[in-house]
Motif scaffolding. Structure first.
Motif, PDB file in Angstrom:
ATOM      1  N   SER A   1      51.966  47.286  95.834  1.00 18.76           N
ATOM      2  CA  SER A   1      51.360  48.603  95.616  1.00 18.76           C
ATOM      3  C   SER A   1      52.406  49.707  95.749  1.00 18.76           C
TER       4      SER A   1
ATOM      5  N   ILE B   1      54.513  49.865  92.632  1.00 18.25           N
ATOM      6  CA  ILE B   1      53.811  50.535  91.522  1.00 18.25           C
ATOM      7  C   ILE B   1      53.864  52.053  91.687  1.00 18.25           C
ATOM      8  N   ILE B   2      53.627  52.522  92.919  1.00 17.90           N
ATOM      9  CA  ILE B   2      53.628  53.971  93.181  1.00 17.90           C
ATOM     10  C   ILE B   2      55.008  54.573  92.919  1.00 17.90           C
TER      11      ILE B   2
ATOM     12  N   ILE C   1      56.113  55.048  89.078  1.00 24.62           N
ATOM     13  CA  ILE C   1      55.559  56.122  88.240  1.00 24.62           C
ATOM     14  C   ILE C   1      56.514  57.320  88.146  1.00 24.62           C
TER      15      ILE C   1
ATOM     16  N   CYS D   1      54.555  64.472  88.361  1.00 26.07           N
ATOM     17  CA  CYS D   1      54.869  63.247  89.126  1.00 26.07           C
ATOM     18  C   CYS D   1      54.018  63.140  90.377  1.00 26.07           C
TER      19      CYS D   1
ATOM     20  N   VAL E   1      50.234  62.484  89.388  1.00 26.96           N
ATOM     21  CA  VAL E   1      50.037  61.095  88.930  1.00 26.96           C
ATOM     22  C   VAL E   1      50.198  60.115  90.092  1.00 26.96           C
ATOM     23  N   THR E   2      51.163  60.385  90.981  1.00 28.58           N
ATOM     24  CA  THR E   2      51.382  59.504  92.136  1.00 28.58           C
ATOM     25  C   THR E   2      50.170  59.519  93.059  1.00 28.58           C
TER      26      THR E   2
ATOM     27  N   ILE F   1      47.077  60.265  92.245  1.00 32.90           N
ATOM     28  CA  ILE F   1      45.979  59.561  91.570  1.00 32.90           C
ATOM     29  C   ILE F   1      46.158  58.037  91.706  1.00 32.90           C
ATOM     30  N   SER F   2      47.405  57.571  91.546  1.00 31.21           N
ATOM     31  CA  SER F   2      47.686  56.143  91.679  1.00 31.21           C
ATOM     32  C   SER F   2      47.374  55.646  93.092  1.00 31.21           C
ATOM     33  N   ILE F   3      47.761  56.455  94.094  1.00 26.62           N
ATOM     34  CA  ILE F   3      47.487  56.078  95.494  1.00 26.62           C
ATOM     35  C   ILE F   3      45.997  55.967  95.742  1.00 26.62           C
TER      36      ILE F   3
ATOM     37  N   LEU G   1      43.610  55.398  93.533  1.00 25.55           N
ATOM     38  CA  LEU G   1      43.061  54.239  92.821  1.00 25.55           C
ATOM     39  C   LEU G   1      43.372  52.937  93.549  1.00 25.55           C
ATOM     40  N   LEU G   2      44.610  52.799  94.035  1.00 24.97           N
ATOM     41  CA  LEU G   2      44.982  51.599  94.785  1.00 24.97           C
ATOM     42  C   LEU G   2      44.235  51.504  96.113  1.00 24.97           C
TER      43      LEU G   2
END
Length: 316
Positions: free
Chosen positions: A261, A264-265, A268, A298, A301-302, A304-306, A308-309
Motif C-alpha cells: 500500500s 502504491i501511495i 502516484i 499530487c 490524489v495521494t 484520495i488513494s490513502i 481508498l486503501l
C-alpha cells in the motif's frame, strides 16, 4: 569407571567396598575395555551383556542367558544434555544385570540421576542383596523422575510462551521445537519401559515376591501417568506451535500488505512528477503557479488513494 557397593545384612547400611563379592552391587558408568573384561571375568557373564547397555541407540528390552540364569534388563532413563547454551531433555539406556543370586550390575554410558540417588543413599529401604526389589525400585525411581522432568518441560514451555506473546524471537521458537522433540523422546521411551515392566510383572522372567510385586505395580502406575502427561503436554505444545506459526504467517501477510500500500501511495506523486519532468510540452508549462498546482494535485490524489486503501482495510 565402576564402583562396588554392599549392604550390611545386620544394619542394612550401604557402603562402598574394594572387591567384588556375593550380594554386592556393581555400578558401571562408561567403563573402559579393561574394566568390562575385569567385571565379566569375576562375575562370569558374557561381555555383550555390558556392551548392549553402552549403545546409546539400544531400546528397552529384556534378555536372558538360560545356561547360567543371568538376566539383562534395559530401560530408558531421562537425562539432560547441554548443547551450546541450551539444555535438552533426552533419554539413554540403563542396563541392569541380575547375575544369578550373586551380583547386581548397573551399566550406563553417562552418569544419571537415577543411579546417583541410590549411590548417595537418597533412596530408603533398598538392599544390594535383594536384587528383585532393587531392580523394581530403580524402575519406580525412573518413572518418578520422568514425571519430574515432564513438569520442568511444562514450565519451560510456559516461560517460552510468555516471552513469545511480547515479541516473536527465533530463540524462543527454537526452544519450543526442542521441547517438542524432548516430549517425543520421552513418550517413545516410556512406552518401551512399560512393555519391559509388564513383561516382568507376568513373573516368567524373574521370581516375584509379594512386597516386590507391589513396588513393580506402583512403578507401572507411575509410568502410565508419565505417558499420559507426556501425551497431553505434547498435544498442547503441538497446538501452540501451530498457533504461533499461523500468527507469524498472518503478521508477515500484514507487513507485506502494508508495504504494498505504501508503494502504491508513493508511486502516484512519483508518476506525476515524472510526466511533468519530461522535455516535451506539457500543461501548465508556462503558468506562474504551475509547481504549486501540480503539488496540490499530487497531495489531493495521494489523500484520495490513502482513503481508498484505508476503506479497503489495506493500511492496518
Amino acid at each position: 569407571m565402576f564402583k562396588i557397593y554392599n549392604s550390611d545384612i545386620q544394619t542394612n547400611q550401604l557402603k562402598q567396598i574394594e572387591k567384588i563379592e556375593k550380594g554386592c552391587w556393581i555400578s558401571m558408568v562408561n567403563p573402559t575395555e579393561a574394566e568390562i573384561k575385569e567385571v565379566c571375568k569375576k562375575t562370569k557373564i558374557a561381555e555383550e551383556f555390558i556392551r548392549y547397555s553402552l549403545d546409546f541407540e539400544e531400546k528397552a528390552r529384556i534378555d536372558s542367558e538360560e545356561d547360567d540364569g543371568t538376566i539383562l534388563f534395559i530401560v530408558d532413563v531421562p537425562i539432560i544434555e547441554k548443547e551450546k547454551d541450551t539444555e535438552i531433555h533426552t533419554t539413554m539406556p540403563l542396563g541392569m544385570i541380575v547375575v544369578r543370586d550373586d551380583y547386581f550390575i548397573t551399566v550406563s554410558l553417562k552418569k544419571n540421576i537415577i543411579i546417583d540417588n541410590f549411590e548417595r543413599k537418597k533412596i530408603k529401604a533398598f538392599s544390594t542383596y535383594k536384587k528383585s526389589r532393587f531392580l523394581f525400585q530403580i524402575m519406580y525411581t525412573n518413572a518418578s523422575h520422568y514425571l519430574t522432568y515432564l513438569k520442568q518441560i511444562n514450565k519451560e514451555t510456559e516461560i517460552a510462551e510468555s516471552i513469545l506473546k511480547n515479541s516473536m524471537k527465533n530463540r524462543e521458537l527454537l526452544k519450543l521445537l526442542s521441547l517438542e522433540k524432548s516430549l517425543v523422546y520421552f513418550t517413545t521411551s516410556l512406552k518401551s519401559n512399560e512393555l519391559v515392566m509388564e513383561k516382568t510383572l507376568r513373573g516368567k522372567i524373574l521370581k516375584l515376591y509379594e512386597e516386590d510385586e507391589d513396588i513393580l505395580e506402583d512403578a507401572i502406575v507411575e509410568n502410565k501417568q508419565a505417558i499420559e502427561m507426556s501425551g497431553i503436554y505434547r498435544d498442547i505444545l503441538n497446538g501452540t506451535m501451530d498457533a504461533y506459526a499461523s500468527i507469524i504467517s498472518n503478521n508477515l501477510n500484514g507487513v507485506m500488505k502494508f508495504l504494498t500500500s505504501i508503494t502504491i501511495i508513493l508511486a502516484i506523486p512519483t508518476l506525476i512528477a515524472s510526466l511533468w519532468g519530461m522535455n516535451v510540452p506539457v500543461p501548465l508549462q508556462g503558468h506562474p503557479y504551475g509547481f504549486i498546482i501540480l503539488s496540490l494535485i499530487c497531495i489531493v490524489v495521494t489523500i484520495i488513494s490513502i482513503l481508498l486503501l484505508k476503506r479497503r482495510d489495506l493500511l492496518d
